[in-house]
Design a protein around this motif. Structure first.
Motif, PDB file in Angstrom:
ATOM      1  N   PRO A 178      12.756  32.743  44.483  1.00 48.38           N
ATOM      2  CA  PRO A 178      13.786  32.646  45.510  1.00 48.38           C
ATOM      3  C   PRO A 178      15.154  32.870  44.881  1.00 48.38           C
ATOM      4  N   PRO A 179      16.138  33.329  45.659  1.00 51.05           N
ATOM      5  CA  PRO A 179      17.465  33.608  45.110  1.00 51.05           C
ATOM      6  C   PRO A 179      18.066  32.395  44.418  1.00 51.05           C
ATOM      7  N   PHE A 180      18.912  32.674  43.456  1.00 49.60           N
ATOM      8  CA  PHE A 180      19.442  31.610  42.614  1.00 49.60           C
ATOM      9  C   PHE A 180      20.965  31.755  42.533  1.00 49.60           C
ATOM     10  N   GLY A 181      21.422  33.013  42.407  1.00 55.04           N
ATOM     11  CA  GLY A 181      22.864  33.260  42.421  1.00 55.04           C
ATOM     12  C   GLY A 181      23.595  32.736  41.217  1.00 55.04           C
ATOM     13  N   ALA A 182      23.029  32.885  40.040  1.00 52.74           N
ATOM     14  CA  ALA A 182      23.650  32.289  38.862  1.00 52.74           C
ATOM     15  C   ALA A 182      24.438  33.280  38.013  1.00 52.74           C
ATOM     16  N   CYS A 183      23.944  34.499  37.883  1.00 49.96           N
ATOM     17  CA  CYS A 183      24.554  35.388  36.893  1.00 49.96           C
ATOM     18  C   CYS A 183      25.742  36.173  37.446  1.00 49.96           C
ATOM     19  N   ARG A 184      25.769  36.405  38.746  1.00 46.31           N
ATOM     20  CA  ARG A 184      26.863  37.110  39.426  1.00 46.31           C
ATOM     21  C   ARG A 184      26.959  38.599  39.071  1.00 46.31           C
ATOM     22  N   ILE A 185      25.922  39.131  38.458  1.00 48.85           N
ATOM     23  CA  ILE A 185      25.938  40.567  38.147  1.00 48.85           C
ATOM     24  C   ILE A 185      25.799  41.381  39.436  1.00 48.85           C
ATOM     25  N   CYS A 186      25.163  40.784  40.433  1.00 50.67           N
ATOM     26  CA  CYS A 186      24.795  41.538  41.633  1.00 50.67           C
ATOM     27  C   CYS A 186      25.873  41.525  42.707  1.00 50.67           C
ATOM     28  N   ILE A 187      27.096  41.172  42.317  1.00 49.19           N
ATOM     29  CA  ILE A 187      28.159  41.082  43.322  1.00 49.19           C
ATOM     30  C   ILE A 187      28.389  42.403  44.042  1.00 49.19           C
ATOM     31  N   VAL A 188      28.826  42.290  45.314  1.00 53.97           N
ATOM     32  CA  VAL A 188      29.151  43.458  46.137  1.00 53.97           C
ATOM     33  C   VAL A 188      30.424  43.144  46.923  1.00 53.97           C
ATOM     34  N   GLU A 189      30.916  44.160  47.593  1.00 52.40           N
ATOM     35  CA  GLU A 189      32.037  43.922  48.500  1.00 52.40           C
ATOM     36  C   GLU A 189      31.514  43.997  49.924  1.00 52.40           C
ATOM     37  N   VAL A 190      31.888  43.035  50.753  1.00 54.56           N
ATOM     38  CA  VAL A 190      31.490  43.060  52.156  1.00 54.56           C
ATOM     39  C   VAL A 190      32.762  42.976  52.988  1.00 54.56           C
ATOM     40  N   GLU A 191      32.915  43.933  53.862  1.00 51.40           N
ATOM     41  CA  GLU A 191      34.140  43.941  54.686  1.00 51.40           C
ATOM     42  C   GLU A 191      34.229  42.658  55.477  1.00 51.40           C
ATOM     43  N   GLY A 192      35.410  42.058  55.443  1.00 55.66           N
ATOM     44  CA  GLY A 192      35.621  40.833  56.212  1.00 55.66           C
ATOM     45  C   GLY A 192      35.216  39.587  55.457  1.00 55.66           C
ATOM     46  N   MET A 193      34.586  39.737  54.297  1.00 60.54           N
ATOM     47  CA  MET A 193      34.230  38.553  53.509  1.00 60.54           C
ATOM     48  C   MET A 193      35.172  38.471  52.326  1.00 60.54           C
ATOM     49  N   ARG A 194      35.589  37.286  52.003  1.00 57.55           N
ATOM     50  CA  ARG A 194      36.515  37.141  50.887  1.00 57.55           C
ATOM     51  C   ARG A 194      35.770  37.165  49.564  1.00 57.55           C
ATOM     52  N   GLY A 195      36.425  37.636  48.554  1.00 55.07           N
ATOM     53  CA  GLY A 195      35.842  37.618  47.214  1.00 55.07           C
ATOM     54  C   GLY A 195      34.674  38.590  47.102  1.00 55.07           C
ATOM     55  N   TYR A 196      33.805  38.300  46.170  1.00 58.89           N
ATOM     56  CA  TYR A 196      32.674  39.181  45.908  1.00 58.89           C
ATOM     57  C   TYR A 196      31.382  38.392  46.037  1.00 58.89           C
ATOM     58  N   PRO A 197      30.740  38.451  47.204  1.00 62.87           N
ATOM     59  CA  PRO A 197      29.501  37.674  47.354  1.00 62.87           C
ATOM     60  C   PRO A 197      28.374  38.242  46.475  1.00 62.87           C
ATOM     61  N   THR A 198      27.458  37.377  46.066  1.00 66.07           N
ATOM     62  CA  THR A 198      26.304  37.827  45.285  1.00 66.07           C
ATOM     63  C   THR A 198      25.252  38.360  46.248  1.00 66.07           C
ATOM     64  N   SER A 199      24.864  39.618  46.027  1.00 62.72           N
ATOM     65  CA  SER A 199      23.970  40.264  46.996  1.00 62.72           C
ATOM     66  C   SER A 199      22.572  39.655  46.982  1.00 62.72           C
ATOM     67  N   CYS A 200      22.197  39.001  45.876  1.00 62.25           N
ATOM     68  CA  CYS A 200      20.836  38.469  45.807  1.00 62.25           C
ATOM     69  C   CYS A 200      20.679  37.213  46.646  1.00 62.25           C
ATOM     70  N   SER A 201      21.809  36.583  47.011  1.00 60.53           N
ATOM     71  CA  SER A 201      21.673  35.351  47.765  1.00 60.53           C
ATOM     72  C   SER A 201      22.403  35.386  49.111  1.00 60.53           C
ATOM     73  N   THR A 202      23.006  36.527  49.445  1.00 59.47           N
ATOM     74  CA  THR A 202      23.697  36.625  50.730  1.00 59.47           C
ATOM     75  C   THR A 202      22.807  37.356  51.743  1.00 59.47           C
ATOM     76  N   PRO A 203      22.458  36.685  52.832  1.00 57.01           N
ATOM     77  CA  PRO A 203      21.615  37.359  53.832  1.00 57.01           C
ATOM     78  C   PRO A 203      22.430  38.418  54.587  1.00 57.01           C
TER      79      PRO A 203
END
Ligand code: SF4
Ligand code: SF4
Ligand code: SF4
Ligand code: FES
Ligand code: FES
Lengths: 843, 167
Positions: A39-64
């Motif tokens: 299951p997603p863990f969101g620890a390393c932050r390598i998988c960050i992406v940009e999502v319009e309207g979302m602040r910062g850089y969410p981790t794609s492995c844990s963002t639905p």
């Protein structure tokens, strides 16, 4: 649900994460801590992406994903961030190889890694060929490490059954902890301690067995680095074939993936992420099937002794022996570890060819133990496919034909022994405990002349009744005859096998043989279970008093200079008296060990001592570095080789790398004493790999340190520093390079057109050292030379470097297997003593 | 605080402590605190008992416990040396005193010497700032410490022990 990823509108599934959705559409987002089994863990932050309207850089492995999301995965900002995140992670990892400017060249020249003790870079890492971190760093363009990385000096743990652990490589991604919890319901291992001391471990430093490990191997399967490794498989490199088949150690019949190299099984693991397999499925197949004890040739009894013969002769003999034991005089005894196809042929043979009613199929007990005692009185001849008839009953039979995998009392007293192929070496079908048919797919070759059981029996049948026996050309024909629809066979199952949760449930026998007799790690497990082997690993080295008059070849001092590199001072007055710069010795650790050449680093004629710098690489040098102060080596021969011609050259640049840093001390001093200007350039991967700085400064006119990651001294290889020197107008008359073949090769290539003579030392490739065996043959300028007598120094520009590489890579599978057995830890992994590394200098 | 108890005693006593906390993960830290309070440290059998009670692996409990510096895993030494780091003591260079203790005992604050004799602890204020810098051994206060005085005192304790075992 529609989402836009990198400008492309795709259809998302409810509940999936951005990463899952992207991967499904072939859009790759770099990721590390997440794993399909977890299951997603969101620890390393390598998988960050940009999502319009979302602040910062969410981790794609844990963002639905959500309706209408607009996602960007490849912006310049993201790349930079990801690279920095990885860079930070690499500060606690031997990362020099990742940022090395000659990474591609190195990979090309030496695609395989070297089987060392402590890994100090990718080139010596068992994970190299399949490493996720390497791939990531190449993708993200990681090119430099901001500050000097930290090496933890944790002793490598290699006395646990099956699992090697080098915590110096751990990036704390937590995959192992999470899979253990998922598969075992509890985490046998967890993060312990805090901040920079955090590592993977067990409560109170217990061993894995005490902590409740079942050796399911799941943690190894998910570890993205070389930290956790399957001791047996680790040095075989990338498998060239992966086959999905069924485990037949027990009737749980788990689905497995068998990894093979050159048709030899080297690793196995559960096929499905959701279920762990048991210790046998994960760790006991390659070592068992590759065991050197396997029967490889057919044998027949001639005047009381078993003699090797061809398979044809053996089956011929079987037919002759059985001729007079037709009908009720004959019995066939097998167990359910033979495939349905095998058993079909056995039965047919017994009933149709031998016309006997006595076909016996025994069902092993819970431990896999199968015994057969119920033999009818009139039976005088028997064929067995395993060793399950008690030896006391041997004399009841006039004829014993044994189809088997290992020698046993039973095979030793048989009249004919035929080696057979089993398990992952054959195709066919088996029944699981719920009577479901499971497929067996051939994944590797059997040893020697071994053939599938049905095939051997058919050979006998053919001789017996050439007209009546309907010959099967392939096993599939038998499967078809059994009415089995192969298209319907599947490997999937409902639950994890009980033995993967409870080590005690494991099978112990296979075809009448004790599995642990052939799988070293199982012996270690057994010892733990029986409470043996609990002695504390000696942590403090005992003070050894060196006698006034040391014995020949006694080790007077031994210390770890840098990870994986040791300095030995040995009592050898005769050698010390005659030694000249550039010469080497050959060491035999004990009577049975290989002969290994080592350059004489230094010697002291007065004290009668010689100094060697040794790296752990393979079994022989592992033995060598395990020798303690006060112990004696079996033999040291030397000095050997042609000495370096010490005369006035002018300015000499000596380039040392790895063991070569240690090897050039005396050479440098001698050259300087002859009035040469000696510029000493020492290269290392990172600051914690540098040693002998003081010693080399003392024997040279100028000392330059380089490191690949620029953490100490200049950046790059020694040759880079040399080139920079030449640019400043320094005039060099002679270059001497001593180090690994790659380092000497690049020195040769990159100085080829400079008009400066370059010498290199080619000694790590020889055997007897006296010009007899020819093991050290190399081509120099088109002429064949013997490194041991003509060398070690040769003109670097004339050496055939590809040949040197091939010769070094030609180590056999046997050698890899030999270093892979679970051994009781005899190596004292002393603490790092900061003699020469610069970790102290940095404070 | 009793530091010498048999394993069965411990397990017996510990069940009483467990009663106060529900058997779930969130009880890990409160229970660790209670155990430390009660026994002076967190022992392997205590963690095993917790593991059984909570259904959480021993490694996981140890992982949590070792994250916090407050938990100790070895019984406290016979002599607990407290070195005051309060403002007054700090101003009067208690850190130098601590340095001397560190060197002399070869342990970090929060740890116990391998012979089990001394535990080194940093405390906030002992309440006698006039005597700064202050050190206390099992409650007995030593005033106006210097590096030399510290060494002296430790030597005395060591000698006392040696004489005892000598008899
Ligand atoms: S795990 Fe091994 S191969 Fe991968 S980056 Fe680290 S050292 Fe290199
Ligand atoms: S081998 Fe299995 S049980 Fe043991 S630590 Fe790894 S995942 Fe856990
Ligand atoms: S051992 Fe491997 S899987 Fe576990 S945290 Fe370290 S790198 Fe990750
Ligand atoms: S892969 Fe997403 S945070 Fe690690
Ligand atoms: S080492 Fe055998 S011939 Fe040189």
């Amino acid at each position: 649900m529609n989402v836009v990823i990198d400008g492309k509108t795709v259809e998302g599934r409810a509940g999936e994460t951005i990463l899952e959705c992207a991967l499904r559409y072939g859009i790759s987002i770099p990721h590390l801590c997440t794993h399909p089994a977890l299951p997603p863990f969101g620890a390393c932050r390598i998988c960050i992406v940009e999502v319009e309207g979302m602040r910062g850089y969410p981790t794609s492995c844990s963002t639905p994903i959500a309706e209408g999301m607009v996602i960007r995965t490849q912006t310049e900002a993201l790349r930079l961030l990801r690279r920095n995140i990885l860079g930070l992670m690499m500060l606690e990892h031997p990362s020099a190889c990742l940022v090395c400017e000659r990474r591609d060249l190195c990979d090309k020249y030496r695609p395989k890694s070297e089987k060392v003790g402590a890994t100090t870079g990718c080139h010596t890492c068992n994970n190299k060929e399949v490493c996720e971190v390497r791939e990531l760093s190449a993708d993200l363009g990681l090119a430099e490490i901001m500050v000097a990385p930290n090496y933890h000096y944790k002793p490598i743990e290699r006395s646990e059954p099956f699992i090697d652990r080098d915590l110096n490589l751990c990036i704390l991604c937590g995959r192992c902890v999470r899979i253990c919890k998922l598969h075992q319901g509890k985490s046998v291992i967890d993060f312990v301690h805090r901040s920079s001391q955090t590592h993977i471990g067990q409560a109170f430093g217990k061993n894995l067995h005490e902590a409740g490990c079942t050796f399911c191997g799941s943690c190894i399967d998910v570890c993205p680095t070389g930290t956790l490794s399957d001791r047996y498989a680790k040095w075989f490199g990338r498998p060239d074939r992966i086959t999905e088949t069924t485990c037949i150690y027990c009737d749980e019949a788990c689905a497995l993936a068998i990894y093979a190299v050159n048709n030899k099984p080297v690793m196995a693991k559960g096929l499905y992420d959701k279920w762990p397999v048991c210790v046998l499925g994960h760790f006991a197949i390659p070592e068992f099937l590759n065991s050197p004890q396997r029967l490889r040739t057919a044998q027949i009894r001639v005047n009381k002794v078993l003699r090797p013969v061809t398979t044809e002769e053996a089956t011929q003999r079987c037919a002759e022996l059985l001729k007079n034991h037709m009908g009720k005089n004959f019995a066939f005894v097998c167990d359910t570890s033979s495939t349905l196809e095998d058993r079909h042929v056995f039965k047919k043979f017994t009933q149709e060819v031998m016309q006997s009613p006595y076909y016996f199929e025994i069902v092993p007990d819970r431990k896999g133990y199968a015994r057969f005692t119920n033999i009818p009185e009139e039976v005088k001849a028997v064929i067995t496919t395993g060793s399950f008839v008690p030896q006391e009953l041997r004399d009841k039979f006039e004829v014993v034909i044994s189809l088997d995998i290992f020698p046993s009392e039973w095979t030793k007293t048989a009249d004919v022994v035929c080696p057979v192929a089993v398990f992952a070496e054959v195709s066919g079908t088996v029944l699981d405990k719920d009577n479901q048919i499971r497929p067996l797919i051939k994944a590797c070759n059997p040893p020697g002349e071994a053939m599938p059981e049905w095939f051997v029996v058919q050979q006998i049948a053919k001789i017996f009744s050439p007209d009546k026996w309907k010959e099967y050309q392939a096993v599939e024909e038998i499967t078809y005859e059994l009415g089995i629809n192969t298209a319907k066979l599947n490997l999937d199952r409902e639950t994890a096998p009980p033995a993967s949760q409870n080590l005690k449930e494991r099978r112990e026998w296979f075809k009448g043989h004790k599995i642990e007799d052939y799988v070293s790690g199982l012996v270690a497990v057994r010892n733990f279970e029986e409470g043996q082997d609990h002695e504390e690993k000696a942590e403090v080295r005992l003070e050894v008093k060196i006698p006034e008059n040391p014995l020949p070849f006694m080790v007077l001092s031994r210390r770890e200079l840098v990870p994986n590199t040791y300095e030995f001072v040995i009592h050898a007055p005769a050698i010390a008296k005659k030694a000249l710069p550039g010469q080497f010795v050959i060491v035999m650790v004990d009577e049975n060990s290989e002969r290994i050449p080592y350059t004489l680093s230094d010697w002291d004629e007065r004290k009668g001592t010689i100094t060697l710098v040794i790296q752990e690489k393979g079994l022989s040098s592992r033995k060598m570095i395990s020798v303690n102060e006060g112990e004696c080596l079996a033999h040291v021969v030397g000095p050997l080789g042609t000495a370096f011609e010490i005369k006035h050259y002018g300015t000499v640049a000596i380039l040392g790398g790895c063991y070569g840093i240690g090897a050039v001390v005396r050479l440098s001093r001698a050259l300087r004493e002859q009035g040469n200007k000696v510029i000493m350039i020492s290269e290392a991967r990172s600051h914690y790999m540098t040693y002998y700085k003081k010693e080399l400064t003392a024997v040279s006119n100028q000392f330059i340190q380089t490191t690949i990651d620029a953490s100490s001294g200049e950046k790059g290889h020694a040759i880079d520093a040399l080139k920079r020197l030449l640019q400043t107008g320094e005039k060099i008359d002679l270059i001497v390079a001593v180090g690994c073949p790659f380092m000497m090769m690049i020195t040769a290539e990159e100085t080829r057109n400079m008009g400066i003579k370059a010498l290199c030392a080619l000694n790590p490739i020889m055997l007897d050292g006296t010009g007899m065996c020819g093991a050290c043959r190399i081509s120099v300028g088109g002429e064949t030379k013997f490194a041991c007598v003509d060398g070690p120094f040769f003109d670097a520009h004339l050496v055939d470097w590809d040949e040197v590489r091939d010769r070094r890579e030609a180590y056999s599978t046997e050698e890899i297997q030999a270093v892979s057995y679970t051994m009781p830890s005899t190596t004292l992994e002393g603490e790092h003593r900061h003699h020469h590394c610069s970790c102290m200098e940095r404070g | 605080m009793n530091s010498s108890h048999s394993e069965s005693e411990l397990v017996f006593g510990i069940q009483e402590l467990f009663k106060k906390h529900p058997a779930r993960r969130s009880s890990i830290i409160p229970l660790l605190q209670e155990i430390q309070e009660h026994y002076g440290y967190v022992s392997p059998p205590a963690v095993d008992a917790m593991s059984e009670y909570l259904g959480v692996s021993a490694s996981e409990i140890y992982g949590v416990a070792s994250f916090y510096t407050q938990f100790k895993f070895v019984p406290p030494g016979k002599y607990v040396i407290q070195i005051c780091q309060g403002t007054a003591c700090h101003v009067r260079a208690s850190s130098i005193v601590l340095e001397a203790l560190r060197e002399e005992l070869k342990v970090e604050p929060g740890h116990t010497t391998s012979d089990g004799l001394f535990t080194l602890e940093r405390v906030a204020c002992v309440g006698c700032c006039a005597l700064a810098p202050v050190m206390a051994i099992n409650g007995k206060v030593y005033a106006q410490m210097t590096q030399d005085k510290v060494r002296e005192v430790i030597k005395e304790y060591r000698q006392k022990e040696e004489n005892k075992t000598g008899i």
